[in-house]
Design a protein around this motif. Structure first.
Motif, short mmCIF file in Angstrom:
data_model
loop_
_atom_site.label_atom_id
_atom_site.label_comp_id
_atom_site.label_asym_id
_atom_site.label_seq_id
_atom_site.Cartn_x
_atom_site.Cartn_y
_atom_site.Cartn_z
N PHE A 382 -1.25 -18.74 17.30
CA PHE A 382 -0.36 -17.86 18.05
C PHE A 382 -0.22 -18.34 19.49
O PHE A 382 0.87 -18.29 20.07
N ARG A 383 -1.31 -18.86 20.06
CA ARG A 383 -1.27 -19.35 21.44
C ARG A 383 -0.35 -20.56 21.55
O ARG A 383 0.48 -20.66 22.45
N SER A 386 3.26 -19.60 21.20
CA SER A 386 3.76 -18.97 22.43
C SER A 386 4.17 -20.01 23.46
O SER A 386 5.15 -19.83 24.19
N GLU A 387 3.43 -21.13 23.51
CA GLU A 387 3.78 -22.20 24.44
C GLU A 387 5.14 -22.81 24.07
O GLU A 387 5.96 -23.12 24.95
N TRP A 389 7.52 -21.28 22.19
CA TRP A 389 8.56 -20.25 22.40
C TRP A 389 9.00 -20.24 23.86
O TRP A 389 10.19 -20.07 24.16
#
Length: 469
Positions: A382-383, A386-387, A389
């Motif tokens: 998820f991390r 997110s980068e 995105w």
């Protein structure tokens, strides 16, 4: 006791052990409507984007109007097709109807807002109580482009037809032609055949059915329902069979109609129109067709209709014309308008069938699939997602067992996802990722390029640069 139990269950309405199990009946969408699958929505999204771009290249602004209007707004505008309007139950003391098209609501908008000049486009759903058939639905999208205001003769009409050609060329629908006629010219032809003036509109409605019905059936309607004599009907049939290129048809009509002032004025206007279309490099798409009538009551001048001439028979794919008196019907000033409506459902039918034949059916816009190897790695996945995105990339992520990696790579290929990022514990510790670029053939076979080790902090930049190639 068992007998009592079964009896009581029957009395109380419970099935009991003796009742036969029944399959639940699947609920379908209403007749004339459809659900759209993800692969269909991808095609629609792309097509709407192309359509909007063409409209905006011509300086049009976007507009939206309510999906329902006051019933009095719609009635009396569509001739015999008025019976296809969906009327709503009385809600709050107003009689309402679902919009039949986007043209009449636009004319109402111009009048109610006192707008006398505007170039607008609108993409929205309309509703008709029609008999559903191939390419014909009761709920469907229309894409409209209209030019309102005073302009030199035929320049706006020519631009609208030019937009039709640009749309169909941009959408790559295949072979097509644009039929063109003039409503006043058709009236002159009907008068020359002996049709009474009070029957012009009803006979035009009958002629408008020639693209769907044979002449014998249309002739029967003219004689038995519209009250024409057989001799007059035959004369009409002879004239509306005439069609050809602009030069030949203008020569024929000048000879046939003579030199009356009305005929001369209309034919000079058509000659001007064809001159503009030649300058706009789209005259080769045009056929001057006297059978084109456009049965709607509000047309007053040039009318046109684009039809697909390929193997997929879906009828008209775009149509429109000039309607100079419609705005004043709503209490506003008389504002001349000419416009087009793209029958997007029929265009989409052509494109969907083509993609199905080519076995290309992308269902999502995902650019990157992140796969962390390890079932407890969702937070790390998820991390990283997110980068990406944050870099405006379209990303999906998952944490999986190593044994499922091949299946996930196959899924990426079949979903046309161009990049897969694989991260295991070693890559996580080193601050790197494994990047795989997927090459998809039309046969949907995948070729995995040699994986590359990329520093994590360079991943977004690397993917963006390759997407731009």
């Amino acid at each position: 006791m068992p007998r009592i139990s079964i009896l009581r269950s029957r009395v109380l309405g419970f099935p009991g052990r003796m009742a036969a199990a029944r399959e639940p009946q699947l609920v379908q969408p209403p007749k004339g409507t459809r659900d759209f699958k993800p692969e269909q929505m991808m095609v629609r999204k792309r097509v709407f984007g192309i359509v909007s771009k063409v409209f905006e290249q011509h300086g049009a602004v976007s507009l939206d109007t309510p999906v329902f209007e006051l019933r009095e707004t719609l009635t009396g505008k569509y001739g015999e097709d008025s019976k296809l309007i969906y009327n709503l139950e009385d809600q709050g003391g107003q009689l309402l109807s679902l919009r039949y098209d986007l043209t009449v609501p636009f004319a109402r908008y111009l009048a109610s807002n006192k707008v006398t000049s505007m170039k607008r486009y609108q993409i929205g759903k309309v509703y008709r109580r029609d008999n559903p058939s191939r390419g014909r639905y009761r709920e469907f999208y229309q894409c409209d482009f209209d030019i309102a205001g005073q302009f030199p003769a035929m320049i706006a009409d020519a631009e609208v037809i030019k937009v039709v050609v640009e749309l169909l060329d941009s959408l790559d629908v295949g072979d097509y032609q644009v039929k063109v006629n003039h409503r006043k010219l058709l009236d002159l032809v009907l008068a020359s055949c002996g049709v009474p003036e009070d029957k012009f509109k009803s006979i035009c409605s009958a002629i408008d059915k020639l693209d769907k019905s044979p002449w014998d059936k249309v002739r029967t309607e003219m004689v038995e329902e519209k009250g024409l004599s057989p001799e007059v009907a035959d004369k009409v049939g002879e004239q509306v069979s005439k069609k050809g290129n602009a030069t030949d048809m203008l020569a024929y009509l000048n000879a046939y109609l003579g030199e009356s002032q009305n005929a001369t004025e209309v034919l000079e206007g058509m000659e001007t129109l064809f001159g503009f279309l030649e300058a706009g490099n789209c005259l080769h798409r045009v056929v001057f067709d006297l059978s084109l009538a456009r049965g709607l009551d509000y047309y007053t001048g040039v009318i046109f209709e684009a039809v697909f001439t390929g193997s997929t028979q879906v009828g008209s794919i775009a149509a429109g014309g000039r309607y100079d008196n419609l705005v004043s019907m709503f209490g506003g000033k008389e504002v001349p308008v000419v416009g087009l409506s793209l029958g997007i459902e029929r265009v989409l039918l052509i494109l969907e069938e083509r993609e199905k034949a080519n076995k290309v059916a992308r269902t999502k816009e995902t650019q990157v699939l992140i796969l962390y190897l390890g079932k407890n790695m969702h937070k790390q996945a998820f991390r990283l997602a997110s980068e990406l995105w944050a870099a405006s990339l379209n990303v999906e992520f998952d944490a999986i067992a190593t044994s499922k990696l091949k299946n996930k790579l196959d899924m990426a290929g079949k979903s046309f996802i161009p990049f897969v990022v694989v991260v295991g514990e070693d890559e996580e510790k080193k601050g790197v990722v494994q990047l795989k670029e997927i090459v998809v053939k039309k046969s949907q076979e995948e070729e995995n390029k040699q994986k590359e080790e990329i520093p994590r902090n360079e991943l977004a930049k690397t993917i963006l640069s390759r997407l731009q190639k």
